[in-house]
Scaffold this motif. Structure first.
Motif, short mmCIF file in Angstrom:
data_model
loop_
_atom_site.label_atom_id
_atom_site.label_comp_id
_atom_site.label_asym_id
_atom_site.label_seq_id
_atom_site.Cartn_x
_atom_site.Cartn_y
_atom_site.Cartn_z
N ALA A 10 43.17 -53.36 -81.18
CA ALA A 10 43.90 -52.17 -80.75
C ALA A 10 45.41 -52.39 -80.81
O ALA A 10 46.17 -51.54 -81.30
N LYS A 11 45.86 -53.53 -80.31
CA LYS A 11 47.30 -53.84 -80.32
C LYS A 11 47.82 -53.94 -81.74
O LYS A 11 48.91 -53.41 -82.06
N ASN A 12 47.06 -54.59 -82.62
CA ASN A 12 47.49 -54.75 -84.00
C ASN A 12 47.56 -53.42 -84.74
O ASN A 12 48.39 -53.25 -85.64
N LEU A 13 46.69 -52.48 -84.36
CA LEU A 13 46.76 -51.16 -84.97
C LEU A 13 47.99 -50.41 -84.45
O LEU A 13 48.71 -49.78 -85.22
N TRP A 14 48.21 -50.48 -83.15
CA TRP A 14 49.36 -49.79 -82.57
C TRP A 14 50.68 -50.38 -83.06
O TRP A 14 51.67 -49.65 -83.19
N THR A 15 50.72 -51.68 -83.29
CA THR A 15 51.96 -52.32 -83.78
C THR A 15 51.98 -52.39 -85.30
O THR A 15 52.88 -52.99 -85.88
#
Length: 444
Positions: A239-244
């Motif tokens: 999730a974090k890698n998608l958002w960033t």
């Protein structure tokens, strides 16, 4: 309880957010409670208003609890209301604003990472602003499993009683069909592919899916994510890698989620996009197909449809070729109950929560509601015992981790764009992934 949507979706603030602020005004003393109310049964009186989103089994279970509570505390009247999921947010907002609500179900109650703070749900905002009673130090919270409490913590604090668990990343399978065709329950993706090939060669439809309501088809995608990203940490990192934007939805691994989802769609009954979810248990009982993606909440209905004609099992969806990645079922916390800080009857509300959490009361509730237990060492149904090896540790499903970006287009809500896949939509896995990536990137 079957979900009306398996994702957080777009967040409508407005009136609910305003109510959250109103509920917090002048209620500082109601927060940070250090222990359950010490009031005696003879001291408690008044009306306790409880609101939940409706489902037949859980409604019946709550009514049993309320009846027993009123017997123990005869001067308290419990006014219990259940409303459909679609109308629940508006009803909750109205009653909070009117000050006629004490205990209620919290929706999309998850701590949102800093990178997605603008998509924080209304109930989470309400807790953070002091509108929900802090239950962290209440003794009855110790009854609940540590992994469940960890998953629902907001800022390290507890604001909700987790009434139970449901698992959404498994598949039911007809043991009779499997035995007749020399098949064993698959534990890896390769084994599942082999099972599907054998079944089709015998003229047997491998999967049944209720695509008319869309979300049941999304359970296949959830199962695929569960295998490819088996731990909570894995999902949080994704999730974090998608958002960033360190990961693209067209990368090999992420696009592979849709590829595997499409493979199952290709092995489902013809025209499944027109099949209703509620029609699937009867079709499964008829032997129209050998397997069915579904949640544990539907087992009582499936069992009633089968009527003992054959045995059926439930296993994690095996989307990985590493069997250990497929060893647990992912799920969600059902009907998390919070207490409004503006309650006029806090003592009774805390006593109700304490009474609900007692092992004897909770055991009866979970059995009637059909929930998996959120407390350790609680006796469950034979079905839930049969899947205990897959539920030893609570792992949230992807829809409980992912937070949609309100600025992204519809193709990136999930963000694995399964509704675009044929026959729900018209796209291939590759083109659906590309549409998701385009919609997602446009939000930044």
């Amino acid at each position: 309880m079957k979900p009306i949507s398996i994702f957080h979706g777009r967040i409508g603030r407005g009136i609910v957010a305003a109510v959250a602020m109103l509920a917090a005004v002048g209620t500082t003393a109601a927060c940070g409670s250090t222990g359950a109310s010490s009031a005696k049964s003879s001291d408690l009186s008044g009306t306790l208003n409880i609101l939940v989103s409706s489902a037949d089994a859980s409604d019946a279970a709550f009514k049993q609890v309320n009846k027993a509570f009123e017997a123990k505390y005869p001067h308290v009247t419990v006014k219990f209301s259940s409303v459909p999921n679609d109308s629940y947010p508006a009803t909750k907002a109205s009653r909070l604003s009117a000050g006629t609500l004490d205990i209620f179900v919290l929706k999309n109650f998850v701590e949102v990472p800093s990178y997605a703070k603008d998509s924080t749900s209304d109930d989470t905002l309400m807790a953070q602003s002091g509108g929900i009673v802090d239950l962290t130090n209440e003794s009855f919270m110790k009854h609940y499993s540590a992994s469940v409490l960890k998953a629902q913590a907001i800022g390290g604090k507890q604001y909700a009683v987790p009434t139970g668990l449901s698992y959404s990343t498994g598949i039911y399978y007809n043991k009779k069909i499997f035995e007749q065709n020399g098949l064993k329950a698959p534990t890896t993706w390769s084994e599942l592919q082999s099972v599907m090939s054998t079944l089709k060669s015998k003229g047997i439809t491998p999967f049944g899916i209720g695509g008319k309501d869309t979300w049941p088809a999304g359970l296949v995608m959830l199962g695929s994510v569960a295998s490819e990203y088996p731990t909570l940490a894995d999902k949080q990192k994704l999730a974090k890698n998608l958002w960033t934007q360190k990961v693209s939805l067209t990368d090999t691994k992420t696009e592979g989620i849709l590829e595997k989802t499409q493979t199952i769609f290709n092995n489902a009954q013809q025209n499944f996009s027109g099949a209703g979810y509620d029609d699937l248990p009867a079709a499964f009982a008829r032997g129209d197909f050998a397997m069915m993606p579904d949640g544990t909440w539907n087992e009582p209905t499936i069992d009633s449809a089968v009527k003992g004609a054959f045995d059926f099992g439930y296993i994690p969806f095996p989307a990985s070729d590493n069997a250990s990645d497929n060893s647990l079922l992912d799920g969600k916390i059902e009907l998390q109950l919070g207490i409004a800080s503006a309650t006029k009857n806090k003592d009774a509300a805390l006593k109700w929560m304490e009474f609900f959490s007692e092992k004897s009361t909770y055991t009866k509730f979970a059995k009637t509601a059909g929930f998996s237990s959120s407390q350790p060492d609680v006796a469950t149904s034979s079905f839930l015992k049969s899947i205990s090896q897959y539920t030893q540790k609570y792992e949230p499903a992807w829809d409980q981790v992912w937070v949609a970006n309100n600025k992204a287009g519809e193709d990136a809500v999930y963000p694995f764009n399964y509704p675009a896949l044929s026959p729900l939509g018209t796209k291939t896995a590759k083109s659906a992934a590309a549409s998701s990536e385009s919609a997602w990137s446009a939000a930044f």
